[in-house]
Every structure is written in structure tokens, then in C-alpha cells.
Design an enzyme around this catalytic site. Structure first.
Site, mmCIF file in Angstrom:
data_model
loop_
_atom_site.group_PDB
_atom_site.id
_atom_site.type_symbol
_atom_site.label_atom_id
_atom_site.label_comp_id
_atom_site.label_asym_id
_atom_site.label_seq_id
_atom_site.Cartn_x
_atom_site.Cartn_y
_atom_site.Cartn_z
ATOM 1 N N ASP A 74 40.667 62.183 37.019
ATOM 2 C CA ASP A 74 41.118 62.989 38.317
ATOM 3 C C ASP A 74 40.034 63.764 38.944
ATOM 4 O O ASP A 74 40.228 64.412 39.938
ATOM 5 C CB ASP A 74 42.041 63.928 37.938
ATOM 6 C CG ASP A 74 43.587 63.122 37.368
ATOM 7 O OD1 ASP A 74 43.524 61.805 37.846
ATOM 8 O OD2 ASP A 74 44.547 63.421 36.962
ATOM 9 N N ARG B 264 50.378 65.905 48.043
ATOM 10 C CA ARG B 264 51.260 65.837 46.816
ATOM 11 C C ARG B 264 50.780 66.622 45.549
ATOM 12 O O ARG B 264 51.355 67.018 44.648
ATOM 13 C CB ARG B 264 51.084 64.257 46.260
ATOM 14 C CG ARG B 264 52.008 63.404 47.345
ATOM 15 C CD ARG B 264 51.963 61.884 46.735
ATOM 16 N NE ARG B 264 52.322 62.066 45.383
ATOM 17 C CZ ARG B 264 52.168 60.993 44.439
ATOM 18 N NH1 ARG B 264 51.830 59.806 44.771
ATOM 19 N NH2 ARG B 264 52.617 61.163 43.232
ATOM 20 N N LYS C 285 49.857 70.659 38.752
ATOM 21 C CA LYS C 285 51.056 69.794 39.189
ATOM 22 C C LYS C 285 51.426 69.113 37.684
ATOM 23 O O LYS C 285 52.554 68.815 37.576
ATOM 24 C CB LYS C 285 50.275 68.976 40.200
ATOM 25 C CG LYS C 285 51.070 67.672 40.423
ATOM 26 C CD LYS C 285 50.440 66.749 41.390
ATOM 27 C CE LYS C 285 49.385 65.785 40.771
ATOM 28 N NZ LYS C 285 49.843 64.534 40.193
HETATM 29 N N1 EPU Z 1 48.874 52.837 30.195
HETATM 30 C C1 EPU Z 1 49.319 51.662 29.670
HETATM 31 N N2 EPU Z 1 50.396 51.771 29.325
HETATM 32 C C2 EPU Z 1 51.396 52.604 29.168
HETATM 33 C C3 EPU Z 1 50.768 54.199 29.650
HETATM 34 C C4 EPU Z 1 49.476 54.163 30.134
HETATM 35 O O1 EPU Z 1 48.558 50.887 29.396
HETATM 36 O O2 EPU Z 1 52.770 52.868 28.862
HETATM 37 C C5 EPU Z 1 47.449 52.943 30.414
HETATM 38 C C6 EPU Z 1 47.167 53.154 31.737
HETATM 39 O O3 EPU Z 1 47.525 52.090 32.842
HETATM 40 C C7 EPU Z 1 45.815 53.767 31.816
HETATM 41 C C8 EPU Z 1 45.739 54.794 30.429
HETATM 42 O O4 EPU Z 1 46.533 54.113 29.888
HETATM 43 O O5 EPU Z 1 44.867 52.640 31.802
HETATM 44 C C9 EPU Z 1 46.019 56.298 30.573
HETATM 45 O O6 EPU Z 1 47.135 56.564 31.470
HETATM 46 P P1 EPU Z 1 47.909 57.744 31.324
HETATM 47 O O7 EPU Z 1 49.284 57.193 30.781
HETATM 48 O O8 EPU Z 1 47.392 58.701 30.536
HETATM 49 O O9 EPU Z 1 48.260 58.232 32.864
HETATM 50 P P2 EPU Z 1 49.539 58.829 33.644
HETATM 51 O O10 EPU Z 1 50.221 59.483 32.312
HETATM 52 O O11 EPU Z 1 50.376 58.045 34.171
HETATM 53 C C10 EPU Z 1 48.603 61.298 33.991
HETATM 54 C C11 EPU Z 1 48.298 61.939 35.170
HETATM 55 C C12 EPU Z 1 47.267 61.164 36.200
HETATM 56 C C13 EPU Z 1 45.997 61.178 35.345
HETATM 57 C C14 EPU Z 1 46.098 60.491 34.176
HETATM 58 C C15 EPU Z 1 44.844 60.263 33.311
HETATM 59 C C16 EPU Z 1 50.360 63.115 35.586
HETATM 60 C C17 EPU Z 1 51.644 63.192 36.250
HETATM 61 N N3 EPU Z 1 49.723 62.106 36.083
HETATM 62 O O12 EPU Z 1 48.927 59.807 34.352
HETATM 63 O O13 EPU Z 1 47.087 62.107 37.547
HETATM 64 O O14 EPU Z 1 44.953 60.506 36.385
HETATM 65 O O15 EPU Z 1 47.155 60.942 33.428
HETATM 66 O O16 EPU Z 1 44.439 61.415 33.075
HETATM 67 O O17 EPU Z 1 50.174 63.829 34.448
HETATM 68 C C18 EPU Z 1 46.651 62.529 39.729
HETATM 69 O O18 EPU Z 1 46.918 63.723 39.377
HETATM 70 O O19 EPU Z 1 45.860 62.293 40.641
HETATM 71 C C19 EPU Z 1 47.039 61.631 38.608
HETATM 72 C C20 EPU Z 1 46.932 60.370 38.798
#
Ligand code: EPU
Length: 417
Positions: free
Chosen positions: A304, A397, A22
């Protein structure tokens, strides 16, 4: 709303095939926006989140043609640059269209993704990165608007590695003028998959999979064929389920290199894990040793997989400390595991002490998010008696045909419509 009913106590046996990932498919499908032509995807998982991103692209004017496991996106007729609230609220990953839209059309408007059950999940680093590339960012009535005649390459330093942030900026910088360098970038396999796909379209990206990514901008990208990589979190979920039930399963069509941290932790619990080129055999043991985990960015232990590992630790032979360091509210499943007889206490919001119990007992429970649902399925598989999980739309999802895959492994599991 559908529910999943499990009669626990059976050891998993047999073979299971892993679907496309995904979290790789979502940015890859969003990257089709960058192309004035067709992008063809294979090994596309059949998931709600994939339907959501397709709907979003279609709303922008792209043509999407799906047939079993494949998807063709034609981005040549995209005429709208606005991702609307009703589409974005269903899936936060919709933010992935921001970078591609502003890079190709010079203008993007994306509804601001709100928080979600697992945390606030801000997108500030996506926005400051785009600003560094010369975009003018504004917020208006709940929408993020980004404008730029043409993005200009620059150096971007992430305060903390962000997966979708790195992806958004890698896509945006691919069409920028000049070179960009992303520092402290996320290193997940999904980032490497996106860089490989973009390079296949004509981008010039190197360093993906390390903390420093170099992107030499090009004027346009062209059509290509992209195979989605196997889902490492689905792989890990089946591995943990086999360990928890004392089963013996062969997980096929997966990438063992992507689940190194999970294999290492499972081995520490006493579980036998054998890896082959594209498959993993997991042999669970009578006694599960407790181990501590801390979730960290890749290649460390993934957030995850935290919920699923917690389910395993509820029946381990001692105490386990689980430290969730990525999201501030990712222990909601703990309260549901308590309903099954687990012994867990939470301190400071991000530390869980799990004291192993002899057995879990089936009960009605409620899923709160995608990975929490998976942990409840694992707990239900080992619990004595019947567990009924409600709100399984969270699971739909991100897990393809999960009840079918588990029943193929001899579990007593059915979906109640
Ligand atoms: N963060 C910030 N500012 C930003 C972006 C992120 O503070 O602009 C913080 C977040 O709050 C968090 C950390 O940085 O504390 C890491 O978050 P990240 O941005 O890496 O998460 P994401 O890109 O929103 C993806 C996956 C998630 C997974 C996380 C961490 C996708 C679509 N989603 O989310 O997947 O948990 O990386 O590995 O790739 C899931 O599949 O169940 C899921 C939640």
C-alpha cells in the site's frame, strides 16, 4: 466528478494529524455483527469505505449512529444474513461480514467480490478456512453461501498470509466451539487491533501479530468500546510527500512502530526521520538517493506504499528497482507518472525500473485506485506547474480530507467540484 488541482514546487511545512486507519476500522466495524448489543467506536475516519460498511450493516438490520469521529453499532436487531451485490461491489472488504454472520447466525450469503484494478484478489483462503471450521460452502448465482449449525475449532494453514482472510477467520473462530489455530497468519497491526478488540468483547485470542494465532472459542461476545488505531499508510504517505518536496513536517497522532519499514527505506534515501512517542518528524533533503524496494507482508515494506514510493523514486539521483510481490497489477500509476515526465519501465508485470529525472512537469492525470491517487498527489506536489488529477473518488475511499491536510502543510492544492 471531483478533481484535485495542484500547483507543484512548494516544500511541505507544518504539522498534520493522522486519522484512524481504514483497514483497521473495516474489520472492527464488521466484528460488531458478532455482538448481540452495542459496540462503540472512536477515532473513526470519515471515508467512503466507512460509509459503505455502515450501509451494509444497516442493510443487515444493525442500527448505526455516527457523530463526529464516533460510531455506535447495535447488532441486536440483525435479521438479514445476505450482503447484496450492490453493496459488496462498491468495496471488496465487504467479504469481512462473511465470517461474523456465519459464526453468529449459522448462515451467511455474501455476493462474490470480483477482481479489482490491482489484481484478481481471490477469496479462496477465506472459504477453505471456514470449511475447515465446519461450514458448508456453496456458490450460487454470484453469491457465496456458508452454513453451519455451529462452527467447530480447527487448525487452518494459510498458503500465503492474507490480511482480511486472517481477520475473517479470527472473527469466525471466536464464536466456534473449541480451539482454532491459524498458521502462517498475517501479522499486520490491523490484525493485532482486531484481536485486542475481540478480546475486549470476551474472546480468547493470543498470538496476534505473530504467524500463529490461537483462538479459544466462546459462546457469545459482549458490548465494548473500541478506539481505531492510527492509519499507518496515511502516515507513510505524508512521510514520503515530505521527503519528495524537501519539506520539514511533524506527523502527529501516529504510531511510529507501525511504519518501521518505511522509516528505514526513507533513511536510506538520505531523508532525516526523527521518531517520538506518537509523532514523526520528516526532514527532506535536496538530494534523494535511489533505493530498491520489494513489497512483502508486514513487517516488510507494504504494497500500500509502493505507488507513493515510486513517485519519490522518479526524482531520485539514480535507478531504483521496485518489485511488487503482493498484487499482480499494481503499477497502473506508472503510466500516469510517465505523463508527468518520469522515466519508468515495467518488466514481467511486477518489476519496475525507475530512472530518476531532474524534475517532473505538471499535467492532467487520472487516478486508477486508492494508493495510485496518493502517488499522483505526491508527484503533483513536486512537479513544476499544474497537475490536475481526475477520478479522485478512489482517494476519497481511503484518505480523509487529504487536500485540506496538504494545504495545511502549505501545499497549493484544491478540490475542483
Ligand atoms: N490471496 C489469495 N487468496 C485469498 C486471499 C488472498 O490468493 O483467499 C492473495 C491475494 O491475491 C494477494 C495476497 O494473497 O496476492 C495478499 O492479499 P490479502 O488477502 O492480504 O489482501 P486483502 O486482505 O484483500 C488487505 C488490504 C489491502 C492491502 C492488502 C495487502 C484491507 C481492507 N485491505 O487486502 O489494502 O493492499 O491487505 O496488505 O485490509 C488499500 O488499502 O489500498 C488496500 C488495497
Amino acid at each position: 466528478m471531483d478533481k484535485i488541482q495542484i500547483n507543484g514546487g512548494r516544500k511541505l511545512r507544518g504539522e498534520v494529524n493522522i486519522s484512524g486507519a481504514k483497514n483497521a476500522a473495516l474489520p472492527l466495524i464488521a466484528s460488531a455483527i458478532l455482538v448481540n448489543g452495542k459496540t462503540c467506536f472512536t477515532n473513526v475516519p470519515d471515508l467512503m469505505d466507512i460509509k459503505s460498511i455502515k450501509l451494509l450493516l444497516e442493510d443487515l438490520g444493525a442500527t448505526c449512529k455516527s457523530s463526529k469521529g464516533s460510531l455506535e453499532v447495535d447488532g441486536s436487531h440483525i435479521h438479514k444474513i445476505e450482503a447484496e451485490y450492490d453493496l459488496v461491489r462498491k468495496m471488496r472488504a465487504s467479504i469481512l461480514v462473511l465470517g461474523p454472520l456465519v459464526a453468529r447466525f449459522g448462515h451467511a450469503k455474501v455476493s462474490m467480490p470480483g477482481g479489482c484494478a490491482i489484481g484478481a484478489r481471490p477469496v479462496n483462503m477465506h472459504l477453505s478456512g471456514l470449511e475447515a471450521l465446519g461450514a458448508e460452502i456453496s456458490m450460487d448465482h454470484g453469491y457465496i453461501e456458508a452454513k453451519a449449525n455451529r462452527l467447530i475449532g480447527n487448525e487452518i494453514y494459510f498458503d500465503t498470509p492474507t490480511v482480511t482472510g486472517t481477520e475473517n477467520l479470527m472473527m469466525a473462530a471466536s464464536l466456534a466451539k473449541g480451539t482454532s489455530i491459524l498458521r502462517n497468519a498475517a501479522r499486520e497491526p490491523e490484525i493485532v487491533a482486531l484481536a485486542d478488540a475481540l478480546n475486549g468483547m470476551g474472546a480468547r485470542i493470543s498470538g496476534a501479530g505473530t504467524a500463529i494465532i490461537f483462538i479459544e472459542g466462546v459462546d457469545s461476545l459482549s458490548s465494548s468500546d473500541i478506539a481505531i488505531i492510527p492509519d499507518r499508510i496515511e502516515t507513510g504517505t505524508f512521510m514520503v510527500a515530505a521527503a519528495a518536496t524537501g519539506g520539514d513536517i511533524l506527523i502527529k497522532d501516529c504510531e511510529p512502530d507501525h511504519v518501521g519499514s518505511i522509516i528505514s527505506k526513507l533513511k536510506s534515501t538520505g531523508t532525516e526521520v526523527q521518531t517520538y512517542q506518537n509523532s514523526i518528524r520528516v526532514i527532506g533533503k535536496e538530494i534523494i538517493h535511489s533505493v530498491d524496494i520489494k513489497t512483502v507482508p508486514y513487517p516488510g515494506f507494504p504494497t500500500d506504499m509502493q505507488a507513493q514510493f515510486m513517485a519519490l523514486m522518479t526524482i531520485a539521483d539514480g535507478n531504483s528497482v521496485i518489485h511488487e510481490s503482493i498484487f499482480e497489477n499494481r503499477f497502473i500509476h506508472a503510466n500516469e507518472l510517465l505523463r508527468l515526465g518520469a522515466d519508468i519501465s515495467i518488466s514481467n508485470g511486477n518489476l519496475a525500473m525507475v530512472r530518476g529525472v531532474e524534475k517532473l512537469q505538471g499535467a492532467p492525470v487520472m487516478a486508477s485506485d486508492l494508493r495510485a491517487s496518493a502517488s499522483l498527489v505526491i508527484a503533483g506536489l513536486v512537479a513544476e506547474g499544474t497537475t490536475v488529477i481526475s477520478r479522485v473518488y478512489h482517494m476519497d475511499r481511503g484518505y480523509e480530507a487529504i487536500e485540506k491536510k496538504f494545504s495545511q502543510l502549505d501545499a497549493d492544492i484544491v478540490r475542483i467540484k
